[in-house]
Design a protein around this motif. Structure first.
Motif, PDB file in Angstrom:
ATOM      1  N   GLU A 158       0.770  -1.088   0.105  1.00 54.15           N
ATOM      2  CA  GLU A 158      -0.032  -0.182   0.100  1.00 54.15           C
ATOM      3  C   GLU A 158       0.800   1.270   0.083  1.00 54.15           C
ATOM      4  O   GLU A 158       0.408   2.387  -0.362  1.00 54.15           O
ATOM      5  CB  GLU A 158      -1.045  -0.088   1.293  1.00 54.15           C
ATOM      6  N   TYR A 159       2.203   1.301   0.356  1.00 53.60           N
ATOM      7  CA  TYR A 159       3.083   2.436   0.193  1.00 53.60           C
ATOM      8  C   TYR A 159       3.430   2.654  -1.223  1.00 53.60           C
ATOM      9  O   TYR A 159       4.139   3.688  -1.277  1.00 53.60           O
ATOM     10  CB  TYR A 159       3.913   2.278   1.251  1.00 53.60           C
ATOM     11  N   THR A 160       3.665   1.456  -1.961  1.00 52.97           N
ATOM     12  CA  THR A 160       4.394   1.797  -3.181  1.00 52.97           C
ATOM     13  C   THR A 160       3.760   2.922  -4.017  1.00 52.97           C
ATOM     14  O   THR A 160       4.516   3.670  -4.695  1.00 52.97           O
ATOM     15  CB  THR A 160       4.272   0.538  -3.792  1.00 52.97           C
ATOM     16  N   PRO A 161       2.383   3.001  -4.205  1.00 54.28           N
ATOM     17  CA  PRO A 161       2.080   4.117  -4.937  1.00 54.28           C
ATOM     18  C   PRO A 161       2.596   5.407  -4.557  1.00 54.28           C
ATOM     19  O   PRO A 161       2.987   6.371  -5.293  1.00 54.28           O
ATOM     20  CB  PRO A 161       0.578   4.162  -5.083  1.00 54.28           C
ATOM     21  N   ALA A 162       2.594   5.926  -3.462  1.00 55.80           N
ATOM     22  CA  ALA A 162       3.019   6.880  -2.712  1.00 55.80           C
ATOM     23  C   ALA A 162       4.549   7.175  -2.776  1.00 55.80           C
ATOM     24  O   ALA A 162       4.935   8.259  -3.301  1.00 55.80           O
ATOM     25  CB  ALA A 162       2.857   7.039  -1.238  1.00 55.80           C
ATOM     26  N   LEU A 163       5.503   5.968  -2.883  1.00 58.66           N
ATOM     27  CA  LEU A 163       6.885   6.216  -2.999  1.00 58.66           C
ATOM     28  C   LEU A 163       6.922   6.508  -4.598  1.00 58.66           C
ATOM     29  O   LEU A 163       7.858   7.263  -5.041  1.00 58.66           O
ATOM     30  CB  LEU A 163       7.349   4.893  -2.638  1.00 58.66           C
ATOM     31  N   GLU A 164       6.268   5.900  -5.450  1.00 61.55           N
ATOM     32  CA  GLU A 164       6.363   6.031  -6.872  1.00 61.55           C
ATOM     33  C   GLU A 164       5.909   7.492  -7.167  1.00 61.55           C
ATOM     34  O   GLU A 164       6.470   8.226  -8.009  1.00 61.55           O
ATOM     35  CB  GLU A 164       5.258   5.173  -7.748  1.00 61.55           C
ATOM     36  N   ARG A 165       4.754   7.929  -6.753  1.00 64.40           N
ATOM     37  CA  ARG A 165       4.756   9.417  -6.954  1.00 64.40           C
ATOM     38  C   ARG A 165       5.648  10.380  -6.325  1.00 64.40           C
ATOM     39  O   ARG A 165       5.865  11.640  -7.020  1.00 64.40           O
ATOM     40  CB  ARG A 165       3.239   9.915  -6.106  1.00 64.40           C
ATOM     41  N   ALA A 166       6.608   9.941  -5.402  1.00 56.16           N
ATOM     42  CA  ALA A 166       7.546  10.797  -5.060  1.00 56.16           C
ATOM     43  C   ALA A 166       8.880  10.644  -5.935  1.00 56.16           C
ATOM     44  O   ALA A 166      10.020  10.876  -5.428  1.00 56.16           O
ATOM     45  CB  ALA A 166       7.934  10.327  -3.436  1.00 56.16           C
ATOM     46  N   GLY A 167       8.815   9.606  -6.766  1.00 53.04           N
ATOM     47  CA  GLY A 167       9.847   9.709  -7.749  1.00 53.04           C
ATOM     48  C   GLY A 167      10.707   8.211  -7.436  1.00 53.04           C
ATOM     49  O   GLY A 167      11.839   7.792  -8.114  1.00 53.04           O
ATOM     50  N   TYR A 168      10.231   7.408  -6.896  1.00 57.15           N
ATOM     51  CA  TYR A 168      10.988   5.912  -6.713  1.00 57.15           C
ATOM     52  C   TYR A 168      10.281   4.897  -7.589  1.00 57.15           C
ATOM     53  O   TYR A 168       9.105   4.920  -7.694  1.00 57.15           O
ATOM     54  CB  TYR A 168      10.931   5.640  -5.121  1.00 57.15           C
ATOM     55  N   GLN A 169      11.221   3.990  -7.819  1.00 57.67           N
ATOM     56  CA  GLN A 169      10.839   2.744  -8.547  1.00 57.67           C
ATOM     57  C   GLN A 169      11.340   1.697  -7.652  1.00 57.67           C
ATOM     58  O   GLN A 169      12.271   1.461  -7.200  1.00 57.67           O
ATOM     59  CB  GLN A 169      11.270   2.783  -9.862  1.00 57.67           C
ATOM     60  N   LEU A 170      10.320   0.704  -7.635  1.00 55.70           N
ATOM     61  CA  LEU A 170      10.534  -0.657  -6.952  1.00 55.70           C
ATOM     62  C   LEU A 170      11.514  -1.640  -7.893  1.00 55.70           C
ATOM     63  O   LEU A 170      11.237  -1.718  -9.081  1.00 55.70           O
ATOM     64  CB  LEU A 170       9.207  -1.655  -6.875  1.00 55.70           C
ATOM     65  N   VAL A 171      12.672  -1.764  -7.405  1.00 57.43           N
ATOM     66  CA  VAL A 171      13.637  -2.527  -8.206  1.00 57.43           C
ATOM     67  C   VAL A 171      14.021  -4.059  -7.669  1.00 57.43           C
ATOM     68  O   VAL A 171      14.631  -4.836  -8.442  1.00 57.43           O
ATOM     69  CB  VAL A 171      14.969  -1.933  -8.467  1.00 57.43           C
ATOM     70  N   ILE A 172      13.838  -3.965  -6.458  1.00 57.97           N
ATOM     71  CA  ILE A 172      14.028  -5.336  -5.670  1.00 57.97           C
ATOM     72  C   ILE A 172      12.848  -6.090  -4.875  1.00 57.97           C
ATOM     73  O   ILE A 172      12.456  -4.919  -4.021  1.00 57.97           O
ATOM     74  CB  ILE A 172      15.451  -5.415  -4.914  1.00 57.97           C
ATOM     75  N   ARG A 173      12.477  -6.928  -4.893  1.00 59.43           N
ATOM     76  CA  ARG A 173      11.377  -7.560  -4.055  1.00 59.43           C
ATOM     77  C   ARG A 173      11.787  -8.839  -3.643  1.00 59.43           C
ATOM     78  O   ARG A 173      12.239  -9.950  -4.421  1.00 59.43           O
ATOM     79  CB  ARG A 173       9.998  -7.685  -4.833  1.00 59.43           C
ATOM     80  N   GLU A 174      11.966  -9.217  -2.148  1.00 62.02           N
ATOM     81  CA  GLU A 174      12.561 -10.244  -1.535  1.00 62.02           C
ATOM     82  C   GLU A 174      11.568 -10.676  -0.408  1.00 62.02           C
ATOM     83  O   GLU A 174      11.849 -10.504   0.801  1.00 62.02           O
ATOM     84  CB  GLU A 174      13.951  -9.967  -1.060  1.00 62.02           C
ATOM     85  N   PRO A 175      10.499 -11.251  -0.848  1.00 63.74           N
ATOM     86  CA  PRO A 175       9.415 -11.757   0.070  1.00 63.74           C
ATOM     87  C   PRO A 175      10.141 -12.611   1.160  1.00 63.74           C
ATOM     88  O   PRO A 175       9.498 -12.717   2.182  1.00 63.74           O
ATOM     89  CB  PRO A 175       8.407 -12.331  -0.729  1.00 63.74           C
ATOM     90  N   GLY A 176      11.136 -13.422   0.766  1.00 67.65           N
ATOM     91  CA  GLY A 176      11.512 -14.567   1.508  1.00 67.65           C
ATOM     92  C   GLY A 176      12.623 -14.008   2.718  1.00 67.65           C
ATOM     93  O   GLY A 176      12.965 -14.870   3.522  1.00 67.65           O
ATOM     94  N   TRP A 177      13.051 -12.757   2.615  1.00 66.19           N
ATOM     95  CA  TRP A 177      14.108 -11.972   3.389  1.00 66.19           C
ATOM     96  C   TRP A 177      13.412 -10.852   4.361  1.00 66.19           C
ATOM     97  O   TRP A 177      13.590  -9.782   3.558  1.00 66.19           O
ATOM     98  CB  TRP A 177      15.198 -11.646   2.735  1.00 66.19           C
ATOM     99  N   TYR A 178      12.463 -11.080   5.075  1.00 68.44           N
ATOM    100  CA  TYR A 178      11.964 -10.025   6.051  1.00 68.44           C
ATOM    101  C   TYR A 178      10.891  -9.264   5.034  1.00 68.44           C
ATOM    102  O   TYR A 178      10.708  -8.024   5.346  1.00 68.44           O
ATOM    103  CB  TYR A 178      13.025  -9.278   6.639  1.00 68.44           C
ATOM    104  N   GLU A 179      10.459  -9.532   3.795  1.00 71.54           N
ATOM    105  CA  GLU A 179       9.644  -8.812   2.942  1.00 71.54           C
ATOM    106  C   GLU A 179      10.438  -7.660   2.469  1.00 71.54           C
ATOM    107  O   GLU A 179       9.664  -6.595   2.164  1.00 71.54           O
ATOM    108  CB  GLU A 179       8.487  -8.628   3.841  1.00 71.54           C
ATOM    109  N   HIS A 180      11.679  -7.834   2.371  1.00 77.39           N
ATOM    110  CA  HIS A 180      12.306  -6.566   1.880  1.00 77.39           C
ATOM    111  C   HIS A 180      12.256  -6.194   0.596  1.00 77.39           C
ATOM    112  O   HIS A 180      11.795  -7.212  -0.141  1.00 77.39           O
ATOM    113  CB  HIS A 180      14.112  -7.230   1.805  1.00 77.39           C
ATOM    114  N   ARG A 181      12.192  -4.806   0.547  1.00 78.46           N
ATOM    115  CA  ARG A 181      11.864  -4.318  -0.939  1.00 78.46           C
ATOM    116  C   ARG A 181      12.867  -3.021  -0.968  1.00 78.46           C
ATOM    117  O   ARG A 181      13.415  -2.618  -0.079  1.00 78.46           O
ATOM    118  CB  ARG A 181      10.401  -3.481  -1.005  1.00 78.46           C
TER     119      ARG A 181
END
Length: 103
Positions: A1-24
């Protein structure tokens, strides 16, 4: 749910590791910021904050880390994880001193 706000702020999701503490990890288009996001209460958060806080107070370790990163950044890496793995030894050395200093 935080991703759209970060994208509006100029960030892009580049790594998604659900098996390691849900790291993004998010990056800005200018590629000058790595923003790491973890699950609430994750123990990795405390480890990263300990490292950050130590570097803020230890000029010697801050310089060691900067030199190490600069040297590694000059190399060509097939995968970003290889670069991250190459920093492990120096990070663990610094973390050892940080844990002792935090006592």
């Amino acid at each position: 749910e935080y991703t759209p706000a970060l994208e509006r702020a100029g960030y892009q999701l580049v790594i998604r590791e659900p098996g390691w503490y849900e790291h993004r990890m998010f990056k800005r288009a200018s590629n000058d910021v790595n923003l790491h996001v973890f699950s609430a209460g994750c123990r990795e958060i405390d480890r990263m904050l300990t490292f950050r806080d130590w570097l803020r107070t230890s000029e010697g370790d801050r310089e060691l880390y900067a030199r190490s990163k600069r040297a590694l950044a000059k190399r060509a890496w097939k995968y970003t994880q290889n670069y991250a793995d190459a920093k492990t030894t120096v990070i663990e050395q610094i973390m050892s001193r940080a844990r002792r200093g935090a006592l």
